[in-house]
Design an enzyme around this catalytic site. Structure first.
Site, PDB file in Angstrom:
ATOM      1  N   GLN A   1      22.223 -45.649  18.569  1.00 52.01           N
ATOM      2  CA  GLN A   1      22.866 -44.180  18.393  1.00 52.01           C
ATOM      3  C   GLN A   1      23.677 -43.889  19.258  1.00 52.01           C
ATOM      4  OE1 GLN A   1      20.484 -41.956  16.457  1.00 52.01           O
ATOM      5  NE2 GLN A   1      22.154 -40.788  16.149  1.00 52.01           N
ATOM      6  N   PHE A   2      25.094 -44.272  19.055  1.00 48.29           N
ATOM      7  CA  PHE A   2      26.253 -44.287  19.745  1.00 48.29           C
ATOM      8  C   PHE A   2      26.704 -42.548  19.837  1.00 48.29           C
ATOM      9  CE2 PHE A   2      28.560 -44.238  15.613  1.00 48.29           C
ATOM     10  CZ  PHE A   2      29.552 -43.250  15.848  1.00 48.29           C
ATOM     11  N   THR A   3      26.072 -41.801  18.651  1.00 46.30           N
ATOM     12  CA  THR A   3      26.344 -40.581  18.790  1.00 46.30           C
ATOM     13  C   THR A   3      25.698 -39.699  19.794  1.00 46.30           C
ATOM     14  OG1 THR A   3      24.700 -39.886  17.052  1.00 46.30           O
ATOM     15  CG2 THR A   3      26.960 -40.296  16.325  1.00 46.30           C
TER      16      THR A   3
END
Length: 151
Positions: free
Chosen positions: A81-83
């Protein structure tokens, strides 16, 4: 590394309508990797999350959180989940400049999973970089955030 872990009775992840990972109980763990994160960060965070006492003993009517994922034999569904590294301070479009480049992020993400498995946690995973649908039945609700920079 930034982690959002939710205590779940079940969770699964699908890509293109196909289930890629599923657990019956334990933690759904969203993993964000920062540009400067290392394998050491992955190991430290994996150890912390596996031993974090956020579960009640089965049958404990007081629901006192004094058991870990390892204590209860729970599973982990690990989703990239890079966000989690969204920077929303300027304008209306988030910047993700603090997130690791994909190839580096994937390596640290995989190391995190390997560390959990080495501790004895049964893991399932999403598909790194894919558009995923994540189903979570949160228990409690209990949601914990960890940041390797604060450990």
């Amino acid at each position: 590394m930034r982690i959002v872990a939710q205590r779940v009775s079940s969770s699964r992840v699908s890509v293109g309508g196909e289930v890629k990972g599923e657990i019956s109980g334990g933690l759904c763990i969203l993993v964000g990797v920062a540009d400067g994160d290392t394998e050491k960060d992955a190991k430290i965070v994996a150890g912390k999350i596996a031993r974090l006492r956020i579960f009640a003993a089965p049958g404990d009517e007081t629901e006192k959180m004094d058991k870990s994922l390892l204590d209860i034999g729970g599973e982990a569904l690990v989703i990239s989940q890079f966000t989690l590294y969204a920077d929303c301070r300027k304008g209306r479009r988030p910047s993700f400049s603090e997130a690791a480049p994909p190839e580096r992020g994937k390596k640290i993400y995989e190391t995190f999973i390997e560390c959990l498995e080495a501790l004895g946690v049964k893991t399932a995973r999403g598909v790194f970089g894919a558009a995923m649908k994540v189903e979570i039945i949160n228990e409690g609700p209990v949601t914990i955030t960890l940041d390797s920079g604060e450990m």
